[in-house]
Design a protein around this motif. Structure first.
Motif, PDB file in Angstrom:
ATOM      1  N   ALA A  44      46.251  42.248 107.604  1.00  0.00           N
ATOM      2  CA  ALA A  44      45.369  42.340 108.049  1.00  0.00           C
ATOM      3  C   ALA A  44      45.672  41.594 109.654  1.00  0.00           C
ATOM      4  CB  ALA A  44      44.723  41.064 107.912  1.00  0.00           C
ATOM      5  N   LEU A  45      46.972  40.873 110.168  1.00  0.00           N
ATOM      6  CA  LEU A  45      47.379  41.542 112.072  1.00  0.00           C
ATOM      7  C   LEU A  45      47.941  42.520 112.279  1.00  0.00           C
ATOM      8  CD1 LEU A  45      48.197  37.479 111.958  1.00  0.00           C
ATOM      9  CD2 LEU A  45      46.192  38.439 113.056  1.00  0.00           C
ATOM     10  N   GLY A  46      47.895  43.213 111.692  1.00  0.00           N
ATOM     11  CA  GLY A  46      48.636  44.512 111.606  1.00  0.00           C
ATOM     12  C   GLY A  46      50.198  44.186 112.321  1.00  0.00           C
ATOM     13  N   LEU A  47      50.483  42.963 111.749  1.00  0.00           N
ATOM     14  CA  LEU A  47      52.070  42.789 112.058  1.00  0.00           C
ATOM     15  C   LEU A  47      53.396  43.507 110.858  1.00  0.00           C
ATOM     16  CD1 LEU A  47      51.573  39.436 113.300  1.00  0.00           C
ATOM     17  CD2 LEU A  47      52.123  41.428 114.625  1.00  0.00           C
ATOM     18  N   TYR A  48      52.742  44.066 109.100  1.00  0.00           N
ATOM     19  CA  TYR A  48      53.212  44.152 108.591  1.00  0.00           C
ATOM     20  C   TYR A  48      53.314  45.664 108.343  1.00  0.00           C
ATOM     21  CZ  TYR A  48      55.773  43.193 103.893  1.00  0.00           C
ATOM     22  OH  TYR A  48      56.870  43.841 102.947  1.00  0.00           O
ATOM     23  N   GLY A  49      51.940  46.327 108.878  1.00  0.00           N
ATOM     24  CA  GLY A  49      51.982  48.100 108.610  1.00  0.00           C
ATOM     25  C   GLY A  49      53.317  48.424 109.355  1.00  0.00           C
ATOM     26  N   PRO A  50      53.808  48.609 110.173  1.00  0.00           N
ATOM     27  CA  PRO A  50      55.325  48.891 110.458  1.00  0.00           C
ATOM     28  C   PRO A  50      57.087  47.894 110.665  1.00  0.00           C
ATOM     29  CG  PRO A  50      54.404  47.542 112.833  1.00  0.00           C
ATOM     30  CD  PRO A  50      53.843  47.562 111.549  1.00  0.00           C
ATOM     31  N   VAL A  51      56.224  47.392 109.439  1.00  0.00           N
ATOM     32  CA  VAL A  51      57.301  47.006 108.810  1.00  0.00           C
ATOM     33  C   VAL A  51      57.711  47.994 107.154  1.00  0.00           C
ATOM     34  CG1 VAL A  51      58.693  45.252 107.518  1.00  0.00           C
ATOM     35  CG2 VAL A  51      57.727  43.812 109.176  1.00  0.00           C
ATOM     36  N   VAL A  52      56.745  47.845 107.133  1.00  0.00           N
ATOM     37  CA  VAL A  52      56.225  49.351 106.056  1.00  0.00           C
ATOM     38  C   VAL A  52      56.776  50.511 106.303  1.00  0.00           C
ATOM     39  CG1 VAL A  52      54.393  50.341 104.070  1.00  0.00           C
ATOM     40  CG2 VAL A  52      54.451  47.729 104.555  1.00  0.00           C
ATOM     41  N   ASP A  53      56.515  51.049 107.860  1.00  0.00           N
ATOM     42  CA  ASP A  53      56.784  51.913 107.798  1.00  0.00           C
ATOM     43  C   ASP A  53      58.569  52.535 108.282  1.00  0.00           C
ATOM     44  OD1 ASP A  53      54.585  53.530 108.385  1.00  0.00           O
ATOM     45  OD2 ASP A  53      54.132  52.602 110.162  1.00  0.00           O
ATOM     46  N   TYR A  54      58.960  51.341 108.430  1.00  0.00           N
ATOM     47  CA  TYR A  54      60.550  51.425 109.136  1.00  0.00           C
ATOM     48  C   TYR A  54      61.784  50.891 107.643  1.00  0.00           C
ATOM     49  CZ  TYR A  54      65.189  48.984 110.667  1.00  0.00           C
ATOM     50  OH  TYR A  54      66.538  48.716 110.632  1.00  0.00           O
ATOM     51  N   ALA A  55      60.450  50.363 106.870  1.00  0.00           N
ATOM     52  CA  ALA A  55      61.867  49.831 105.354  1.00  0.00           C
ATOM     53  C   ALA A  55      60.672  50.510 104.641  1.00  0.00           C
ATOM     54  CB  ALA A  55      62.185  48.252 105.752  1.00  0.00           C
ATOM     55  N   GLY A  56      59.970  51.219 104.261  1.00  0.00           N
ATOM     56  CA  GLY A  56      59.452  52.261 103.108  1.00  0.00           C
ATOM     57  C   GLY A  56      60.072  50.712 101.443  1.00  0.00           C
ATOM     58  N   ALA A  57      59.842  51.211 100.592  1.00  0.00           N
ATOM     59  CA  ALA A  57      60.039  51.018  99.813  1.00  0.00           C
ATOM     60  C   ALA A  57      60.880  49.559  99.279  1.00  0.00           C
ATOM     61  CB  ALA A  57      61.157  51.371  98.805  1.00  0.00           C
ATOM     62  N   GLY A  58      61.509  48.950 100.668  1.00  0.00           N
ATOM     63  CA  GLY A  58      61.995  47.651 100.183  1.00  0.00           C
ATOM     64  C   GLY A  58      61.004  46.512 100.795  1.00  0.00           C
ATOM     65  N   ALA A  59      60.239  47.167 101.212  1.00  0.00           N
ATOM     66  CA  ALA A  59      58.446  46.219 101.817  1.00  0.00           C
ATOM     67  C   ALA A  59      57.224  46.111 102.021  1.00  0.00           C
ATOM     68  CB  ALA A  59      58.594  46.712 103.677  1.00  0.00           C
ATOM     69  N   THR A  60      57.754  47.611 100.559  1.00  0.00           N
ATOM     70  CA  THR A  60      56.244  47.531  99.672  1.00  0.00           C
ATOM     71  C   THR A  60      56.865  46.809  97.875  1.00  0.00           C
ATOM     72  OG1 THR A  60      56.920  50.027  99.173  1.00  0.00           O
ATOM     73  CG2 THR A  60      55.430  49.531 100.851  1.00  0.00           C
ATOM     74  N   VAL A  61      57.569  47.090  97.705  1.00  0.00           N
ATOM     75  CA  VAL A  61      58.124  46.405  96.498  1.00  0.00           C
ATOM     76  C   VAL A  61      57.465  45.079  95.964  1.00  0.00           C
ATOM     77  CG1 VAL A  61      59.541  46.762  94.475  1.00  0.00           C
ATOM     78  CG2 VAL A  61      58.984  48.713  95.657  1.00  0.00           C
ATOM     79  N   PRO A  62      58.387  44.352  97.198  1.00  0.00           N
ATOM     80  CA  PRO A  62      58.264  42.639  97.329  1.00  0.00           C
ATOM     81  C   PRO A  62      56.567  42.397  97.245  1.00  0.00           C
ATOM     82  CG  PRO A  62      59.818  42.973  98.881  1.00  0.00           C
ATOM     83  CD  PRO A  62      59.518  44.859  98.018  1.00  0.00           C
ATOM     84  N   LEU A  63      56.326  40.877  96.409  1.00  0.00           N
ATOM     85  CA  LEU A  63      55.098  40.688  96.437  1.00  0.00           C
ATOM     86  C   LEU A  63      53.784  40.690  98.168  1.00  0.00           C
ATOM     87  CD1 LEU A  63      55.603  37.885  93.552  1.00  0.00           C
ATOM     88  CD2 LEU A  63      54.301  39.906  93.460  1.00  0.00           C
ATOM     89  N   CYS A  64      54.863  40.476  98.649  1.00  0.00           N
ATOM     90  CA  CYS A  64      54.063  39.917 100.264  1.00  0.00           C
ATOM     91  C   CYS A  64      54.069  41.552  99.780  1.00  0.00           C
ATOM     92  CB  CYS A  64      54.926  40.049 101.032  1.00  0.00           C
ATOM     93  SG  CYS A  64      56.537  40.259 101.297  1.00  0.00           S
ATOM     94  N   GLY A  65      53.980  43.170  99.913  1.00  0.00           N
ATOM     95  CA  GLY A  65      53.584  44.169  99.769  1.00  0.00           C
ATOM     96  C   GLY A  65      52.587  44.766  98.570  1.00  0.00           C
ATOM     97  N   PHE A  66      52.260  43.450  97.591  1.00  0.00           N
ATOM     98  CA  PHE A  66      51.058  43.840  97.162  1.00  0.00           C
ATOM     99  C   PHE A  66      50.200  43.290  98.341  1.00  0.00           C
ATOM    100  CE2 PHE A  66      48.262  41.899  94.311  1.00  0.00           C
ATOM    101  CZ  PHE A  66      47.942  42.800  93.726  1.00  0.00           C
ATOM    102  N   GLY A  67      50.523  42.025  98.441  1.00  0.00           N
ATOM    103  CA  GLY A  67      49.122  41.586  99.268  1.00  0.00           C
ATOM    104  C   GLY A  67      49.161  41.741 100.810  1.00  0.00           C
ATOM    105  N   TRP A  68      49.641  43.251 101.572  1.00  0.00           N
ATOM    106  CA  TRP A  68      49.796  44.323 102.235  1.00  0.00           C
ATOM    107  C   TRP A  68      48.885  45.108 102.009  1.00  0.00           C
ATOM    108  CZ3 TRP A  68      51.616  49.093 102.228  1.00  0.00           C
ATOM    109  CH2 TRP A  68      50.982  49.944 103.624  1.00  0.00           C
ATOM    110  N   ALA A  69      49.391  45.656 100.615  1.00  0.00           N
ATOM    111  CA  ALA A  69      48.155  46.590  99.772  1.00  0.00           C
ATOM    112  C   ALA A  69      46.538  46.203  99.933  1.00  0.00           C
ATOM    113  CB  ALA A  69      48.996  47.399  98.787  1.00  0.00           C
ATOM    114  N   LEU A  70      46.705  44.347  99.120  1.00  0.00           N
ATOM    115  CA  LEU A  70      45.426  44.470  98.852  1.00  0.00           C
ATOM    116  C   LEU A  70      44.296  44.611 100.907  1.00  0.00           C
ATOM    117  CD1 LEU A  70      45.929  41.265  96.238  1.00  0.00           C
ATOM    118  CD2 LEU A  70      45.170  42.933  96.140  1.00  0.00           C
ATOM    119  N   SER A  71      45.256  44.016 101.519  1.00  0.00           N
ATOM    120  CA  SER A  71      44.658  44.261 102.791  1.00  0.00           C
ATOM    121  C   SER A  71      44.306  45.415 103.462  1.00  0.00           C
ATOM    122  CB  SER A  71      45.825  43.099 103.891  1.00  0.00           C
ATOM    123  OG  SER A  71      46.724  44.112 104.297  1.00  0.00           O
TER     124      SER A  71
END
Length: 115
Positions: A44-71
């Motif tokens: 929601a703060l726009g801080l996790y999107g750049p992490v996903v862009d940098y790490a790809g599946a390393g950031a989307t597979v853990p549970l925080c990636g699920f929360g990011w997908a919800l937001s």
């Protein structure tokens, strides 16, 4: 390099979870909820999107990636650009993006009389 970034970011996220299990009295369920909630807030703060862009599946597979997908889904727009994900189907009726195609398998709405 893409695999390396996914590996070390995903590993760092898992390391934090393992340290929380080993060093605190938090239950695994509370840690999972914390991860999902953190992903929602960071997204929601726009801080996790750049992490996903940098790490790809390393950031989307853990549970925080699920929360990011919800937001991202809540903040997103549907194909017509309408906030909230509501659009018109082929028959002109409004429906949401989630479940509209799943519950209309037969081609009829549930409230129509048969016959």
């Amino acid at each position: 390099m893409e695999y390396f970034n996914a590996f070390w970011v995903g590993g760092a996220i898992c390391l934090v979870g393992q340290l929380l299990i080993d060093l605190t009295k938090l239950t695994p369920a509370r840690i999972m909820v914390t991860y999902v909630t953190a992903g929602v807030f960071l997204g929601a703060l726009g801080l996790y999107g750049p992490v996903v862009d940098y790490a790809g599946a390393g950031a989307t597979v853990p549970l925080c990636g699920f929360g990011w997908a919800l937001s991202e889904g809540v903040q997103g727009r549907d194909r017509a650009g309408v906030p909230g994900g509501v659009h018109r189907g082929p028959d002109g009726r409004g429906r949401g993006d989630h479940g509209g195609g799943v519950f209309r398998v037969s081609g009829r709405s549930g409230g129509e009389a048969q016959g």
